[in-house]
Design an enzyme around this catalytic site. Structure first.
Site, PDB file in Angstrom:
ATOM      1  N   GLY A 223       5.224  23.372  21.236  1.00 43.51           N
ATOM      2  CA  GLY A 223       6.655  23.626  20.945  1.00 43.51           C
ATOM      3  C   GLY A 223       6.630  24.872  19.852  1.00 43.51           C
ATOM      4  N   LEU A 224       6.054  24.764  18.592  1.00 43.04           N
ATOM      5  CA  LEU A 224       6.157  25.781  17.704  1.00 43.04           C
ATOM      6  C   LEU A 224       5.599  27.111  18.067  1.00 43.04           C
ATOM      7  CD1 LEU A 224       7.020  26.224  14.841  1.00 43.04           C
ATOM      8  CD2 LEU A 224       4.803  25.489  14.138  1.00 43.04           C
ATOM      9  N   GLU A 245      -7.763  33.329  19.041  1.00 43.43           N
ATOM     10  CA  GLU A 245      -8.820  32.496  19.727  1.00 43.43           C
ATOM     11  C   GLU A 245      -8.046  31.942  21.230  1.00 43.43           C
ATOM     12  OE1 GLU A 245      -8.995  27.879  18.629  1.00 43.43           O
ATOM     13  OE2 GLU A 245      -9.668  29.180  17.123  1.00 43.43           O
ATOM     14  N   ILE A 320      -1.849  17.818  10.948  1.00 45.70           N
ATOM     15  CA  ILE A 320      -1.364  16.288  10.917  1.00 45.70           C
ATOM     16  C   ILE A 320      -0.944  15.808   9.375  1.00 45.70           C
ATOM     17  CG2 ILE A 320      -2.480  13.923  11.264  1.00 45.70           C
ATOM     18  CD1 ILE A 320      -4.049  14.879  13.209  1.00 45.70           C
ATOM     19  N   GLY A 343     -10.767  26.470  15.417  1.00 51.29           N
ATOM     20  CA  GLY A 343     -10.711  27.904  14.814  1.00 51.29           C
ATOM     21  C   GLY A 343      -9.723  28.021  13.439  1.00 51.29           C
TER      22      GLY A 343
END
Length: 448
Positions: A223-224, A245, A320, A343
């Site tokens: 979403g971001l 990437e 996280i 990456g």
């Protein structure tokens, strides 16, 4: 009929016939992401009772892995992945999948050095072209290295796979292929775009204000990134470039809005550089035979020296949790592997080394754990958690409560800055923990 077509006919076999080359004790490598072989996987799983100790290696498969599901006790197959998808995470929870730690950029080198060389490579490709080439489609990662080092190369042709222009190492010639299997020709699986939350929108707004004309973007899935893409598409920015990437849906929107030209890139000017694409049908249609895009192997796209050559490189990645020292965990919850290093380290390090570049680690300030709300900014990484990006490499950290630049900061400055962007409900407790850890001084502010 030309010679390539004749060779094609000679090498064309059924999936059941092709997988007979696999022997007990072999390493078998699958192609990655949306290009995970499905027909060959099913055929190999069907040989379960004939084989023992066959190790299968994949990356972020978005399809159920039949070799794992057919043998939950792992008497015949052991499935391993370099980056867990949701599918593979569930297999891990059932004891049917294992992780291969590593930096994404180093994978081709490891394979060519013999560390991870497969005995058999099973690679999904586009149909053969008139010059005898099979294109690796939306996953270039290190497919070429796998094919170079494998004893036997099998391609699974999917007529619906888009043809992705290079770059380099984006294809394999029929003369290098041992067997050809015609797949089920289903369209590539679509990954839905996550709807942004209000927290996503706040974080995105803080990042967008840091982006300049001519900046070069790296975005991931979720979403971001798509929220950032929408905001950039509606902004006055121009001449943005792409060196990422992953190519995701947000880039299509930016390109069609006229924001991406690549005109100010230092290298690969006018090209949207990537090593794999994952998204919806619109994205797959966009990359097909599109000369605005260039797919490369990962030891090019993720090479920090290559990344750094583009001025104003922007790297945007999720986490996280992050501790008060600035250590970032982006791949596990305690000992439970969620994804992988991928990456994130490569782009965080490479973007900072770019002239005018910025690297952002983004996370919501809290998360739900069953019926509790917990802070993602923690005194120390959860025991068993993996440090994906060390504190020495982290630059910007962003939550919905603000952004801080940790570069060059002392331990007590880092603690104060990170607590300032934690959720207010957790700040007092974090201060107490920082005092116990001796990274809080009498000169620190009291944060409300």
């Amino acid at each position: 009929m030309n010679s390539y077509q004749e060779e094609y006919k000679r090498k064309l076999v059924t999936a059941d016939e092709a997988v007979k080359v696999v022997k007990s004790g072999d390493w078998v490598a699958y192609s990655h992401f949306a290009m995970t072989p499905r027909v060959l996987d099913k055929a190999l799983a069907a040989r379960k009772n004939e084989l023992f100790d066959v190790k299968v290696r994949g990356v972020c498969s978005v399809h159920p892995l039949q070799v794992a599901l057919a043998d939950p006790e792992q008497q015949h197959f052991i499935y391993n992945s370099g980056f867990f998808s949701g599918v593979e995470r569930k297999l891990q929870d059932e004891g049917m999948a294992f992780h291969i730690p590593g930096l994404y950029v180093e994978s081709p080198t490891n394979i060519r050095s013999g560390q991870n060389a497969p005995d058999v490579a099973m690679i999904v490709t586009t149909p053969m072209d008139e010059r005898g080439f099979f294109n690796f489609s939306v996953s270039c990662s290190y497919e070429r290295a796998l094919c170079e080092m494998a004893r036997t190369v099998i391609v699974e042709v999917n007529e619906k796979a888009p043809r992705c222009l290079g770059g380099f190492q984006e294809s394999i010639h029929i003369s290098e292929v041992d067997y050809i299997v015609e797949g089920n020709n289903e369209p590539l699986i679509e990954i839905p775009t996550h709807q942004p939350t209000e927290v996503d929108k706040k974080i995105a707004a803080l990042i967008v204000e840091e982006i300049e004309d001519g900046a070069c973007l790296q975005l991931g899935i979720g979403g971001l990134p798509n929220t950032i893409g929408k905001m950039l598409a509606e902004s006055d920015l121009k001449d943005l470039g792409v060196h990422s990437e992953m190519l995701c849906n947000a880039f299509v929107e930016l390109y069609e809005a006229g924001k991406i030209t690549g005109a100010r890139k230092t290298i690969d000017r006018f090209k949207m550089v990537y090593t794999f694409a994952l998204g919806d049908a619109r994205l797959y249609e966009f990359v097909h035979n599109n000369p605005a895009c260039a797919i490369y192997p990962v030891d090019y796209t993720n090479n920090v020296n290559v990344i750094a050559q583009n001025d104003r490189q922007i790297a945007i990645n999720n986490a996280i949790e992050i501790d008060l020292y600035g250590q970032v965990c982006s791949e596990s919850v305690g000992t439970r592997q969620i994804s992988g290093t991928g990456g994130q380290f490569d782009f965080t390090y490479g973007a900072f080394r770019s002239r005018g570049g910025k690297a952002f680690i983004c996370l919501s300030s809290t998360k739900k754990v069953k019926d509790r709300t917990v802070s993602r900014i923690v005194p120390m990484i959860t025991p068993g958690g993996i440090v994906t990006v060390p504190r020495t490499v982290v630059q910007y950290v962003v939550t919905e409560y603000g952004k801080v630049n940790l570069k060059g900061k002392t331990t007590w400055q880092r603690a104060e800055m990170l607590i300032s962007i934690a959720h207010p409900d957790f700040r007092e407790e974090l201060i107490k923990q920082a005092e116990k850890m001796k990274i809080w001084t009498r000169t620190n502010k009291r944060l409300s």
